[in-house]
Write an enzyme that holds these catalytic residues in place. Structure first.
Site, PDB file in Angstrom:
ATOM      1  N   ASP A   1      -9.251  19.646 -45.119  1.00 55.79           N
ATOM      2  CA  ASP A   1      -9.824  20.383 -46.242  1.00 55.79           C
ATOM      3  C   ASP A   1      -8.843  20.293 -47.408  1.00 55.79           C
ATOM      4  O   ASP A   1      -8.881  19.349 -48.184  1.00 55.79           O
ATOM      5  CB  ASP A   1     -10.104  21.818 -45.780  1.00 55.79           C
ATOM      6  CG  ASP A   1     -10.843  22.647 -46.819  1.00 55.79           C
ATOM      7  OD1 ASP A   1     -11.181  22.106 -47.876  1.00 55.79           O
ATOM      8  OD2 ASP A   1     -11.082  23.839 -46.569  1.00 55.79           O
TER       9      ASP A   1
ATOM     10  N   LYS B   1     -13.004  16.173 -46.024  1.00 57.88           N
ATOM     11  CA  LYS B   1     -13.763  16.664 -47.185  1.00 57.88           C
ATOM     12  C   LYS B   1     -13.333  15.978 -48.476  1.00 57.88           C
ATOM     13  O   LYS B   1     -13.924  16.218 -49.523  1.00 57.88           O
ATOM     14  CB  LYS B   1     -13.625  18.189 -47.306  1.00 57.88           C
ATOM     15  CG  LYS B   1     -14.380  18.946 -46.217  1.00 57.88           C
ATOM     16  CD  LYS B   1     -14.360  20.454 -46.440  1.00 57.88           C
ATOM     17  CE  LYS B   1     -15.166  21.164 -45.371  1.00 57.88           C
ATOM     18  NZ  LYS B   1     -14.975  22.643 -45.435  1.00 57.88           N
TER      19      LYS B   1
ATOM     20  N   PHE C   1     -18.990  24.795 -45.201  1.00 61.12           N
ATOM     21  CA  PHE C   1     -18.254  25.235 -44.021  1.00 61.12           C
ATOM     22  C   PHE C   1     -18.989  24.765 -42.774  1.00 61.12           C
ATOM     23  O   PHE C   1     -20.155  25.076 -42.573  1.00 61.12           O
ATOM     24  CB  PHE C   1     -18.050  26.750 -43.997  1.00 61.12           C
ATOM     25  CG  PHE C   1     -16.982  27.117 -43.010  1.00 61.12           C
ATOM     26  CD1 PHE C   1     -15.642  26.982 -43.338  1.00 61.12           C
ATOM     27  CD2 PHE C   1     -17.321  27.531 -41.728  1.00 61.12           C
ATOM     28  CE1 PHE C   1     -14.650  27.268 -42.409  1.00 61.12           C
ATOM     29  CE2 PHE C   1     -16.335  27.814 -40.792  1.00 61.12           C
ATOM     30  CZ  PHE C   1     -14.999  27.684 -41.140  1.00 61.12           C
TER      31      PHE C   1
HETATM   32  P1  IMP Z   1      -6.430  22.386 -44.636  1.00 62.89           P
HETATM   33  O1  IMP Z   1      -5.011  22.736 -44.313  1.00 62.89           O
HETATM   34  O2  IMP Z   1      -6.949  23.119 -45.849  1.00 62.89           O
HETATM   35  O3  IMP Z   1      -6.672  20.881 -44.751  1.00 62.89           O
HETATM   36  O4  IMP Z   1      -7.350  22.986 -43.488  1.00 62.89           O
HETATM   37  C1  IMP Z   1      -7.476  22.363 -42.276  1.00 62.89           C
HETATM   38  C2  IMP Z   1      -7.895  23.340 -41.205  1.00 62.89           C
HETATM   39  O5  IMP Z   1      -8.762  24.359 -41.707  1.00 62.89           O
HETATM   40  C3  IMP Z   1      -8.687  22.595 -40.153  1.00 62.89           C
HETATM   41  O6  IMP Z   1      -7.858  22.157 -39.100  1.00 62.89           O
HETATM   42  C4  IMP Z   1      -9.683  23.628 -39.687  1.00 62.89           C
HETATM   43  O7  IMP Z   1      -9.130  24.399 -38.627  1.00 62.89           O
HETATM   44  C5  IMP Z   1      -9.887  24.531 -40.874  1.00 62.89           C
HETATM   45  N1  IMP Z   1     -11.107  24.151 -41.632  1.00 62.89           N
HETATM   46  C6  IMP Z   1     -11.189  23.595 -42.844  1.00 62.89           C
HETATM   47  N2  IMP Z   1     -12.466  23.395 -43.207  1.00 62.89           N
HETATM   48  C7  IMP Z   1     -13.222  23.843 -42.164  1.00 62.89           C
HETATM   49  C8  IMP Z   1     -14.655  23.894 -41.916  1.00 62.89           C
HETATM   50  O8  IMP Z   1     -15.521  23.490 -42.712  1.00 62.89           O
HETATM   51  N3  IMP Z   1     -15.030  24.425 -40.716  1.00 62.89           N
HETATM   52  C9  IMP Z   1     -14.142  24.866 -39.780  1.00 62.89           C
HETATM   53  N4  IMP Z   1     -12.806  24.824 -39.976  1.00 62.89           N
HETATM   54  C10 IMP Z   1     -12.358  24.319 -41.164  1.00 62.89           C
END
Ligand code: IMP
Ligand code: MG
Length: 185
Positions: free
Chosen positions: A113, A141, A162
């Protein structure tokens, strides 16, 4: 009769807005990814390092599609804050005792994300002198413009909604759904 009636008993009263990737689509893409990964690592020790908990289903399907010897280990990372938005504070809860030095490390993540989780991990794991360090994510994403290193292997470019299922949770629920879906509000 809704097409989601057969998983209604798994949904704790919540409703699926749509299935984004169904089980057959995921299985076909995971087979392709396994072949890509096998071809990308002709020799050397390969350690597939899964980020718990979200990657557990993807990783278990993926490693069975990689046609070369490999080892498996896991890391637990937690981010604080509310359920649906990454807070940016990332804590490494468990560190594998496994030696990384000299090995090809493939980090397996459910979804990228903001990329903050991976940025922190790349920094930590890079210090352990692996032979190489790459990322494989089921879903990306494509919002993580400041990711130190883009994922080398990506299952699907995900919509910015989400998503739950196939390992992905909402407040720990819905990981066991056999497909990836978005939740209705
Ligand atoms: P980042 O550090 O913002 O890249 O977030 C990554 C983590 O957030 C992932 O390993 C997921 O656990 C959680 N995450 C991000 N987007 C989603 C989603 O759409 N659904 C479920 N978990 C998400
Ligand atoms: Mg999560």
């Amino acid at each position: 009769m809704s097409p989601f009636d057969d998983v209604k008993h798994l949904m704790k009263g919540r409703t699926i807005a749509r299935i984004v990737y169904d089980a057959a689509t995921i299985a076909a893409r995971v087979r392709e990814l396994g072949r890509e990964i096998g071809a990308a690592y002709p020799d050397g020790d390969l350690l597939v390092l899964g980020l718990l908990k979200g990657s557990f289903i993807f990783l278990s399907d993926l490693v069975r599609q990689i046609p070369r010897p490999l080892q498996v280990d896991f890391l637990v990372v937690s981010s604080y804050g509310n359920d649906t938005v990454s807070s940016g504070v990332v804590k490494l809860v468990y560190d594998p005792a496994t030696v990384l030095e000299g090995k090809h490390i493939l980090l397996v993540e459910d979804i990228i994300d903001s990329g903050r989780t991976l940025n922190r991990l790349l920094e930590e794991l890079g210090e352990r002198r692996p032979e190489s360090l790459e990322i494989c994510a089921l879903l990306d994403k494509r919002l993580a413009r400041d990711l130190r290193k883009p994922a080398k292997f990506v299952g699907f470019d995900a919509p910015s909604e989400f998503l739950v299922g196939y390992g992905l949770d909402h407040a720990e629920d819905f990981r066991s759904l056999p497909f990836v879906a978005s939740l209705a509000d």
